[in-house]
Structures are given as C-alpha cells and as structure tokens.
Design a protein around this motif. Structure first.
Motif, PDB file in Angstrom:
ATOM      1  N   LEU A   1       0.911  -1.226  -0.184  1.00  0.00           N
ATOM      2  CA  LEU A   1       0.014  -0.117  -0.040  1.00  0.00           C
ATOM      3  C   LEU A   1       0.953   1.364   0.114  1.00  0.00           C
ATOM      4  N   GLN A   2       1.980   1.220   0.741  1.00  0.00           N
ATOM      5  CA  GLN A   2       2.857   2.324   0.671  1.00  0.00           C
ATOM      6  C   GLN A   2       3.578   2.740  -0.622  1.00  0.00           C
ATOM      7  N   LYS A   3       4.024   1.390  -1.234  1.00  0.00           N
ATOM      8  CA  LYS A   3       4.412   1.509  -2.488  1.00  0.00           C
ATOM      9  C   LYS A   3       3.513   2.243  -3.703  1.00  0.00           C
ATOM     10  N   ALA A   4       2.237   1.832  -3.336  1.00  0.00           N
ATOM     11  CA  ALA A   4       1.224   2.117  -4.337  1.00  0.00           C
ATOM     12  C   ALA A   4       1.077   3.926  -4.031  1.00  0.00           C
ATOM     13  N   LYS A   5       1.018   4.290  -2.806  1.00  0.00           N
ATOM     14  CA  LYS A   5       0.815   5.478  -2.282  1.00  0.00           C
ATOM     15  C   LYS A   5       1.932   6.554  -3.088  1.00  0.00           C
ATOM     16  N   ASP A   6       3.269   5.809  -3.017  1.00  0.00           N
ATOM     17  CA  ASP A   6       4.348   6.555  -3.443  1.00  0.00           C
ATOM     18  C   ASP A   6       4.407   6.802  -4.695  1.00  0.00           C
ATOM     19  N   SER A   7       3.614   5.910  -5.639  1.00  0.00           N
ATOM     20  CA  SER A   7       3.783   6.323  -7.119  1.00  0.00           C
ATOM     21  C   SER A   7       2.383   6.901  -7.392  1.00  0.00           C
ATOM     22  N   GLY A   8       1.761   7.369  -6.575  1.00  0.00           N
ATOM     23  CA  GLY A   8       0.747   8.377  -6.863  1.00  0.00           C
ATOM     24  C   GLY A   8      -0.583   7.719  -7.055  1.00  0.00           C
ATOM     25  N   LEU A   9      -0.821   6.342  -6.748  1.00  0.00           N
ATOM     26  CA  LEU A   9      -2.096   5.784  -6.655  1.00  0.00           C
ATOM     27  C   LEU A   9      -3.058   6.217  -5.512  1.00  0.00           C
ATOM     28  N   LYS A  10      -4.329   6.315  -5.808  1.00  0.00           N
ATOM     29  CA  LYS A  10      -5.185   6.689  -4.688  1.00  0.00           C
ATOM     30  C   LYS A  10      -5.578   5.357  -3.912  1.00  0.00           C
ATOM     31  N   LEU A  11      -5.976   5.433  -2.590  1.00  0.00           N
ATOM     32  CA  LEU A  11      -6.040   4.172  -1.805  1.00  0.00           C
ATOM     33  C   LEU A  11      -7.447   4.235  -1.277  1.00  0.00           C
ATOM     34  N   SER A  12      -8.238   3.024  -1.492  1.00  0.00           N
ATOM     35  CA  SER A  12      -9.597   2.954  -0.883  1.00  0.00           C
ATOM     36  C   SER A  12      -9.462   1.745  -0.029  1.00  0.00           C
ATOM     37  N   LEU A  13      -9.602   1.690   1.206  1.00  0.00           N
ATOM     38  CA  LEU A  13      -9.236   0.490   2.008  1.00  0.00           C
ATOM     39  C   LEU A  13     -10.502   0.108   2.939  1.00  0.00           C
ATOM     40  N   HIS A  14     -10.770  -1.316   2.797  1.00  0.00           N
ATOM     41  CA  HIS A  14     -11.551  -2.122   3.583  1.00  0.00           C
ATOM     42  C   HIS A  14     -10.952  -2.410   4.780  1.00  0.00           C
ATOM     43  N   LEU A  15     -11.211  -1.971   5.918  1.00  0.00           N
ATOM     44  CA  LEU A  15     -10.247  -2.351   7.097  1.00  0.00           C
ATOM     45  C   LEU A  15     -10.801  -2.270   8.582  1.00  0.00           C
ATOM     46  N   SER A  16     -10.650  -3.156   9.262  1.00  0.00           N
ATOM     47  CA  SER A  16     -11.193  -3.043  10.723  1.00  0.00           C
ATOM     48  C   SER A  16     -12.580  -3.158  10.442  1.00  0.00           C
ATOM     49  N   GLU A  17     -13.350  -4.281   9.641  1.00  0.00           N
ATOM     50  CA  GLU A  17     -14.734  -4.254   9.446  1.00  0.00           C
ATOM     51  C   GLU A  17     -15.248  -5.526  10.484  1.00  0.00           C
ATOM     52  N   VAL A  18     -14.357  -6.175  10.959  1.00  0.00           N
ATOM     53  CA  VAL A  18     -14.938  -7.403  11.944  1.00  0.00           C
ATOM     54  C   VAL A  18     -14.069  -6.883  13.423  1.00  0.00           C
ATOM     55  N   CYS A  19     -14.760  -7.482  14.215  1.00  0.00           N
ATOM     56  CA  CYS A  19     -14.312  -7.195  15.732  1.00  0.00           C
ATOM     57  C   CYS A  19     -13.112  -8.316  15.916  1.00  0.00           C
ATOM     58  N   PHE A  20     -11.942  -7.834  16.385  1.00  0.00           N
ATOM     59  CA  PHE A  20     -11.082  -8.803  16.880  1.00  0.00           C
ATOM     60  C   PHE A  20     -10.868  -8.633  18.274  1.00  0.00           C
TER      61      PHE A  20
END
Ligand code: ZJS
Length: 279
Positions: free
Chosen positions: A247-266
């Motif tokens: 994801l960091q590599k994507a961001k560094d190259s100018g790609l926008k990020l859309s993330l599904h994260l922390s959608e379930v309880c752990f």
C-alpha cells in the motif's frame, strides 16, 4: 395496465392495479358502507370512478417518483464490478455456462435474507465462476456501466480484482484492459468513469505487491482511467499490516487508496496492536 376488483374473505373489497412495466401493485379496501382506505391507511374518495382515478394517480406519482430519483445526478464511489452484476446480466451468464448448474439464488442475497459473512463471500466465488473469460468481463463491465448511467450516475468509481484463469487464457493484465475497454470505447455515455485495481487480502502480500506494480503501469498508460488501489476481500482473512508495504508503494507512486479495514471485531492484544500509517 390491468385494473380489477376482487373480494377477500374479511369482507373487504380490493381494487388492484397491475402495471406490468413497473411491476407495482396498489390496493384499496372498502370497509362495508364505511370508509375506503388505501393499504397505508389513507382515506380514499368514495365511488368506483373516483377510486379508479385515484389509483391511477398513485401509480403515476410512483412512476414519477422513480423517474425523479433516476434523474437525480449521483456519484457511485463504491462499486465492486462483480458485486454490481444485475439479474439480467447474470441470466445471460448462466445461459452461457449451463454446465455449471448455477441458479440465481446462488448469485444474490435477496431482500430481507440473512447470510453469514462467509456465505456473502461465497456468492462472489460463484459469480467468479460465471465471469472467467474476456468476453464475460467485457459484457459485465459494459452492462454495469450502462446500468449505472441509466440510474443517473454521473461519476462512477469501479473497482475489481484482476484474476487469471488458465482454462480461458485470461491474464491479470488482460483482465484490467478488458474492464477499461468499454470505458475507452463509449464516449457517448455521459458518465465519468474511473477504475481502482483491487487487492483481495486473502491472496497475501506477494500478490498485493504484484497488483500494485500492475496498477502503476495502468496509472501511466490508461489516460486517467486507472487512478488507484482498492483493498478488499474477506476481512476475517489475513491482517492489513501484512499488506502495508504494498500500500505504501502504491501511495508513493501516486495511486489513490481505498481501504476496507477493521470491519470485524477482533480481540486485540497489546503486542499485536498495530497502527497503520500511510504517509
Ligand atoms: C459482507 C459483504 C459482502 C460486504 C461487502 N463488502 C465487501 N467487503 C470486502 N470486500 C468486498 C466487499 N464487496 C465486494 N468485495 C470484494 O469484491 C470482490 C468482488 O468483486 P470483483 O471480483 O473484485 O470485481 C469480492 O471477491 C471481494 O474481494
């Protein structure tokens, strides 16, 4: 349009109107000599002709409401390609692959039906069986874009996970090219289209990194269609931190990020608690 009366056992008389073009039903109930009511309890004007006229007016108003909502300009910012396939398109896909014995009930979750998270993701696996060649992907992408446009969407962000299928010769690169092909061809449709290349988290960090590399190429070569990365997939599988370098590599190259994260309880133990920071 069909309009007819019928009586029900409870003594109520119903006036039912069926407009096949909108598959909509309205009914009125006459309570003996008393008031005539619509299904929602509102009082209706007495007299058969008045009832017919009122019923027609309701239908017209409902159709107008549909037209009004369709006409409203909208942005669609969260459409997974294979999660947006309409009943009609599934029908065509099922007819193309009768040997799979797939039924509609296996490709959608009906209104009011309850499914576990796991069952929801099983639905995608079935759809993926139906969509496994360039022809299928092109048809699905075309139909989905046209249907969003018909629904008044003016800006569409589609996301999809590139797949390779040895049986049909599909490669991940061809997958992305095919999804964006229709967007390049159709200059008539008044809808702005953008595409996010999706990482399915269950495929791990190596595949995530390869996906980012592919997206970087399209960022430079797709005339602004490919703009970013989507991280999605079953949230109970794997951990977001394993994908951080991709994801960091994507961001560094100018790609926008859309993330599904922390959608379930752990249960997060202090030593596993990680802050994901993308600078
Ligand atoms: C419970 C449920 C289905 C919630 C919907 N929210 C989602 N959460 C995470 N990933 C998703 C969701 N909906 C679709 N996806 C991803 O999108 C894929 C289907 O579209 P595509 O093949 O990438 O074109 C799925 O396999 C999955 O990886």
């Amino acid at each position: 349009m069909g309009i007819y009366f019928y009586n029900q056992g409870n003594g109520g008389r119903y006036l039912r109107c069926t407009d096949l073009s909108v598959t909509q039903k309205c009914s009125l109930k006459t309570e003996g000599k008393g008031t005539t009511r619509y299904d929602d309890g509102r009082t209706a004007t007495q007299g058969t002709n008045s009832l017919l006229i009122e019923l027609l007016l309701i239908l017209l108003m409902d159709n107008e409401a549909d037209a009004f909502y369709e006409g409203l300009p909208k942005v669609e910012l969260h459409a997974h390609l294979n999660g947006s396939v309409s009943f009609q398109t599934i029908e065509k896909l099922i007819r193309r692959k009768p040997q799979l014995n797939i039924e509609h009930s296996m490709t959608a979750i009906g209104k009011g039906q309850r499914r576990t998270l796991d069952e929801c993701f099983q639905v995608f696996k079935v759809i993926h069986q139906l969509v496994d060649s360039e022809e299928d992907i092109f048809m699905v992408a075309t139909d989905v874009i046209k249907e969003f446009a018909a629904d008044g969407v003016k800006y569409l962000e589609l996301r999809s996970t590139p797949r390779e299928e040895t049986t049909t010769g599909l490669t991940k690169r061809r997958y992305i090219e095919t999804v964006i092909k229709y967007s390049k061809l159709c200059t008539l449709t008044l809808i702005i289209k953008r595409f996010l290349v999706a990482i399915d988290r269950r495929n791990g960090s190596q595949v995530a990194m390869e996906t980012v590399q592919l997206a970087e190429e399209f960022l430079l070569s797709s005339d602004g269609l490919v703009i970013g990365i989507d991280l999605s997939g079953d949230p109970t599988v794997g951990h977001g931190r394993d994908l951080l370098s991709a994801l960091q590599k994507a961001k560094d190259s100018g790609l926008k990020l859309s993330l599904h994260l922390s959608e379930v309880c752990f249960i997060i133990h202090s030593h596993t608690n990680t802050t994901i920071k993308l600078t």
